[in-house]
Design an enzyme around this catalytic site. Structure first.
Site, PDB file in Angstrom:
ATOM      1  CG  ASP A  61      -8.072  20.202  -5.951  1.00 49.79           C
ATOM      2  OD1 ASP A  61      -7.058  19.527  -5.708  1.00 49.79           O
ATOM      3  OD2 ASP A  61      -9.119  19.719  -6.421  1.00 49.79           O
ATOM      4  NE  ARG A  80     -12.783  16.046 -11.887  1.00 46.83           N
ATOM      5  CZ  ARG A  80     -11.527  15.641 -11.908  1.00 46.83           C
ATOM      6  NH1 ARG A  80     -11.195  14.474 -11.442  1.00 46.83           N
ATOM      7  NH2 ARG A  80     -10.579  16.419 -12.359  1.00 46.83           N
ATOM      8  CG  ASP A 137     -40.390  19.616  41.797  1.00 43.13           C
ATOM      9  OD1 ASP A 137     -40.343  19.223  40.605  1.00 43.13           O
ATOM     10  OD2 ASP A 137     -41.438  19.675  42.469  1.00 43.13           O
ATOM     11  CG  ASN A 177     -11.613  14.067  -7.592  1.00 44.57           C
ATOM     12  OD1 ASN A 177     -11.325  14.923  -6.769  1.00 44.57           O
ATOM     13  ND2 ASN A 177     -10.709  13.479  -8.344  1.00 44.57           N
ATOM     14  CE  LYS A 210      -3.620  14.290  -5.797  1.00 45.26           C
ATOM     15  NZ  LYS A 210      -3.252  15.361  -6.749  1.00 45.26           N
ATOM     16  CD1 TRP A 211      -8.377   6.991  -1.950  1.00 49.05           C
ATOM     17  CD2 TRP A 211      -7.230   5.075  -1.969  1.00 49.05           C
ATOM     18  NE1 TRP A 211      -9.278   5.977  -1.853  1.00 49.05           N
ATOM     19  CE2 TRP A 211      -8.601   4.779  -1.863  1.00 49.05           C
ATOM     20  CE3 TRP A 211      -6.320   4.015  -1.997  1.00 49.05           C
ATOM     21  CZ2 TRP A 211      -9.087   3.477  -1.769  1.00 49.05           C
ATOM     22  CZ3 TRP A 211      -6.809   2.717  -1.898  1.00 49.05           C
ATOM     23  CH2 TRP A 211      -8.182   2.456  -1.788  1.00 49.05           C
ATOM     24  CG  ASP A 212      -8.303  12.731  -6.030  1.00 51.60           C
ATOM     25  OD1 ASP A 212      -9.067  13.205  -5.163  1.00 51.60           O
ATOM     26  OD2 ASP A 212      -7.745  13.424  -6.895  1.00 51.60           O
ATOM     27  CD1 TRP A 264     -12.620  21.082  -4.629  1.00 49.06           C
ATOM     28  CD2 TRP A 264     -12.781  23.113  -5.542  1.00 49.06           C
ATOM     29  NE1 TRP A 264     -11.635  21.194  -5.581  1.00 49.06           N
ATOM     30  CE2 TRP A 264     -11.724  22.442  -6.165  1.00 49.06           C
ATOM     31  CE3 TRP A 264     -13.072  24.421  -5.949  1.00 49.06           C
ATOM     32  CZ2 TRP A 264     -10.942  23.009  -7.169  1.00 49.06           C
ATOM     33  CZ3 TRP A 264     -12.301  24.994  -6.948  1.00 49.06           C
ATOM     34  CH2 TRP A 264     -11.254  24.281  -7.552  1.00 49.06           C
ATOM     35  CG  ASP A 314      -7.307  12.047 -13.564  1.00 48.23           C
ATOM     36  OD1 ASP A 314      -7.322  10.966 -14.147  1.00 48.23           O
ATOM     37  OD2 ASP A 314      -8.331  12.707 -13.292  1.00 48.23           O
TER      38      ASP A 314
HETATM   39  C1  GLA Z   1      -8.591  16.162  -7.797  1.00 48.58           C
HETATM   40  C2  GLA Z   1      -7.312  16.388  -7.028  1.00 48.58           C
HETATM   41  C3  GLA Z   1      -6.303  17.064  -7.923  1.00 48.58           C
HETATM   42  C4  GLA Z   1      -6.066  16.219  -9.142  1.00 48.58           C
HETATM   43  C5  GLA Z   1      -7.373  15.959  -9.857  1.00 48.58           C
HETATM   44  C6  GLA Z   1      -7.188  14.973 -10.992  1.00 48.58           C
HETATM   45  O1  GLA Z   1      -9.210  17.369  -8.063  1.00 48.58           O
HETATM   46  O2  GLA Z   1      -7.544  17.109  -5.874  1.00 48.58           O
HETATM   47  O3  GLA Z   1      -5.103  17.285  -7.225  1.00 48.58           O
HETATM   48  O4  GLA Z   1      -5.465  15.010  -8.754  1.00 48.58           O
HETATM   49  O5  GLA Z   1      -8.339  15.432  -8.982  1.00 48.58           O
HETATM   50  O6  GLA Z   1      -8.364  14.714 -11.651  1.00 48.58           O
END
Ligand code: GLA
Length: 733
Positions: free
Chosen positions: A547, A442, A52, A479, A475-477, A198, A366
């Site tokens: 990065d 960005r 209790d 940001n 590479k599929w980003d 980051w 990019d």
């Molecule tokens: C991000 C990615 C980088 C590069 C830039 C391009 O920061 O992490 O490796 O591809 O975008 O704009």
């Protein structure tokens, strides 16, 4: 593996490595009994006493004052009479915010079911896993929560998730729906987690668990650079190789929350799920909501074993790409070499040199689309920048293929630039609060991926390109963090669903593209490692780790990342010095050894290297090719932590028969008159004899693991030295 004992109403999940025990107690409440080392038999020794407790509510009649949800160790707590954090919270049609869950039925089945719309672990062989589903019901609303547990045959892990069904007649709003919750008894708990920023992802922090709630999470729409969806409960005595560790992670890429709550009696409630902040979900009658999957791992022999369990689980039971178990190609990416400033003339000598050196994929980063000359335009316009590349992308792809390499391309599909044709045509496709200009990140907006037509449009744009240009890698980003999380396509009462619907939409599009183009190797990226999580790994078998390519900073980043993710999933490149992110100088050998500890590549301008450096690169590439099967798929051991006070960082990989191993040792600070460290390897077979590159003689595994050897004094001369040891089994001398 899963048994139910009806007289005591006890479930025992065991595979000989771990045991997880649940019990239905008074009032049909599902309680937690035990999670830890395997136990052959459970006979009810650990019972939470009838006691209790003051200020602890009880179910009527009051004769049962010894039983309160406020003190019971539970499995999916709902908050009624329990002042700790609930796993689920519901606002009913009448405005009341409560739910009261009781056991109704359960089912034990072979295999591991998929979760609709969500990445989850799987068992290709039905016998490799078993699943327990327990139905908990709220008698007054008709809400049913199906809590699901799966156990794999040879791994010390339990996966958990919950499906919440509205079997009532009124709509309800979920305001919290976690994936897992469990209550552990009083102990000297510590919590270890991976935090950062980051360029500084997944640093290890370890702290005492104290009364109150420790919470980490993300509301950025992604799993985030700041807090990886992972924590481990340990004790002060837990090391890499000794002591208990209970890991918890989520197979999810969006807003998450992980908490450790120490209550008034020192018990600890561990929880993980979608972050309840800004979250709500309308559940109409007959509709259901599926939570993401959480994965608990148990080790009684330290953190290395916990990590190895996650690595094996991810490689064998999570990652779906056909590239998962293939050795990964050595890559060169033009980003740090040229940034946006490239033409065919600029890229050609890099491509030719890369091919000569034996690099296997050239990735154009990019800047190839729309009219993108900097980061202020064109996201969303996934067609070629006219005139930038002679012969266009197809011409470049052909050139790369002719040189003998594969061709990879960068995309950032979830984004739109204010200066883009797409935004001019569909300004309402960006996430935006009503009557306000959305915040940029960005310089860009986030597309509303909760909307089918938005995803379909981006998917179609990408497919048009992929069907025309032979692309081997993407590479599929991603940001920026989500802000202005509001969808013009949803009614007011569903705005709390947008962040999760965004993630579901993202998964749907990725699922579509990865299955339509199974030969394309996908690498996930979010400003480096801002979305390095098990959810993305389900679709994409590698992630750009950070990065920050500085070799010294990468020691901490990769060490922390390895707590959960296998080295083959971590993109790691040699870049130029001084490093673009922090200005540090490191030797080429240090940079290569750090990068070679994972999924290896280069990210520099090969035309700026001396002949001597190019020869060295050729040797590095040949070395990595010789050893990459071991590096990418061997069992990973952490030896020395950059987060400890010692002078060394170290790790290595050992193959399954323990006949091959490779170890990397790093020093970061020069020492005059140095104190010498003894290096000891791990994971070898004690009685096996081995040779070690750089050491003279033949040694047994036990000598290498326990006696060790002095690190050569030159390793302390100058900052940042790397040593690589290739260990090969040999006959006794
Ligand atoms: C991000 C990615 C980088 C590069 C830039 C391009 O920061 O992490 O490796 O591809 O975008 O704009």
């Amino acid at each position: 593996m899963i048994t139910y004992e009806p007289t005591t109403q006890t479930f025992h999940l065991t595979n000989g490595l771990i045991s997880y025990v649940l019990q239905i107690t008074a009032y049909d409440v599902l309680t937690h009994v035990y999670f830890g080392q395997a136990v052959a038999e459970i006979n009810g020794l650990r019972r939470y006493p009838m006691l209790d407790r003051s200020f602890a509510p009880n179910y009527a009649p009051a004769t049962t004052r010894g039983y309160s949800l406020d003190t019971q160790p539970q499995e999916y707590p709902c908050g009624l009479g329990d002042y700790r954090s609930p796993a689920v919270d519901v606002r009913r049609a009448d405005g009341g915010q409560y739910v009261d869950l009781h056991y109704r039925t359960h089912q034990i089945s072979a295999g591991k079911p998929a979760l609709p719309g969500l990445p989850a672990t799987f068992a290709t062989d039905q016998d490799a896993a078993e699943t327990l589903t327990i139905d908990l019901e709220d008698p007054t609303s008709g809400l049913v929560v199906k809590v699901q547990y799966s156990l794999f045959q040879s791994l010390p892990v339990i996966t958990r998730s919950a499906e919440i069904q509205n079997n009532g007649t009124q709509p309800v709003t979920l305001t919290k729906a976690l994936s897992a919750s469990l209550d552990l008894p009083l102990d000297d708990w510590e919590v270890l987690h991976l935090d950062g920023s980051w360029g500084r992802e997944r640093q290890i922090t370890r702290q005492r668990v104290t009364p109150g709630t420790f919470s980490l999470g993300s509301t950025r729409g992604t799993s985030s650079h700041q807090h990886n969806p992972f924590l481990a409960l340990t004790h002060p005595t837990t090391t890499e190789d000794q002591g208990e560790a209970i890991g918890l992670t989520l197979i999810y890429s969006g807003n998450h929350q992980m908490t450790v709550e120490e209550d008034q009696f020192g018990s600890v409630r561990l929880q993980a799920g979608i972050n309840p902040e800004h979250f709500s979900w309308q559940l109409q009658p007959q509709a259901s909501f599926q939570t993401p999957e959480a994965v608990l791992a148990y080790s009684s022999t330290g953190l290395n074993a916990m990590s190895q369990a996650y690595h094996r689980l991810f490689l064998d039971h999570l990652m779906t790409s056909r590239h998962t178990h293939e050795v990964r190609p050595i890559l060169i990416n033009n980003w740090e070499a040229t940034y946006f400033d490239f033409t065919t003339e600029r890229l050609t000598p890099i491509i030719q040199q890369a091919a000569r050196l034996g690099i296997e994929i050239f990735v154009l980063d990019d800047g190839w689309f729309g009219h993108r000359a900097n980061d202020r335009s064109s996201l969303g316009d996934w067609f070629e920048f006219p005139g930038k590349l002679t012969g266009g992308l197809a011409g470049l792809a052909q050139q790369v293929h002719t040189s003998g390499m594969k061709f990879g391309l960068w995309f950032e599909p979830e984004m739109v630039s204010p200066d883009s044709d797409l935004y001019r045509q569909h300004p309402d496709w960006a996430l935006a609060l009503p009557d306000t200009t959305p915040l940029t990140g960005r310089g860009q907006y986030v597309l509303d991926f909760s909307r089918q037509e938005v995803r379909d449009y981006i998917g179609a744009e990408m497919r048009t390109l992929l069907d025309r240009v032979p692309i081997d890698y993407i590479k599929w980003d991603m940001n920026r963090s989500l802000s202005d999380v509001f969808s013009r396509a949803l009614p007011p009462e569903q705005q709390g669903e947008v962040a999760h619907r965004y993630v579901l939409g993202l998964y749907e599009l990725i699922e579509h593209l990865t299955s339509a183009y199974p030969n394309i190797l996908f690498e996930s990226c979010s400003g480096g490692g801002g979305r390095f999580d098990a959810g993305m790994l389900y679709y994409m078998p590698q992630t750009w780790t950070s990065d920050n390519t500085d070799a010294v900073d990468r020691l901490g980043i990769q060490y922390g990342t390895s707590l959960l993710y296998p080295p083959v999933t971590m993109g790691s490149h040699v870049s130029a010095v001084p490093n673009a992110q922090n200005g540090r100088q490191t030797s080429l050998s240090m940079r290569a050894s750090v990068a070679m500890s994972a999924n290896f590549g280069y990210e520099l301008d090969l035309t700026e290297l001396t002949d001597h450096e190019l020869t060295t690169l050729g040797e590095q590439i040949a070395f990595y090719k010789r050893h990459r099967q071991l590096i990418q798929f061997g069992t990973f051991y952490r030896l020395y932590s950059p987060f400890d006070d010692g002078a060394l960082t170290g790790w290595g990989m050992v193959d399954t028969p323990r006949s091959q191993a490779i170890f990397f040792i790093f020093t970061t600070h020069a020492q005059a008159h140095p104190r010498l460290d003894v290096v000891r390897f791990k994971g070898l077979a004690a009685d096996q004899h081995y040779t070690v590159s750089g050491l003279t003689g033949v040694f047994t595994g036990s000598e290498l693991m326990h006696v060790g050897f002095y690190l050569d004094p030159a390793a302390y001369y100058g900052d940042n030295n790397a040593r690589t040891y290739v260990v090969t089994a040999t006959d006794a001398p």
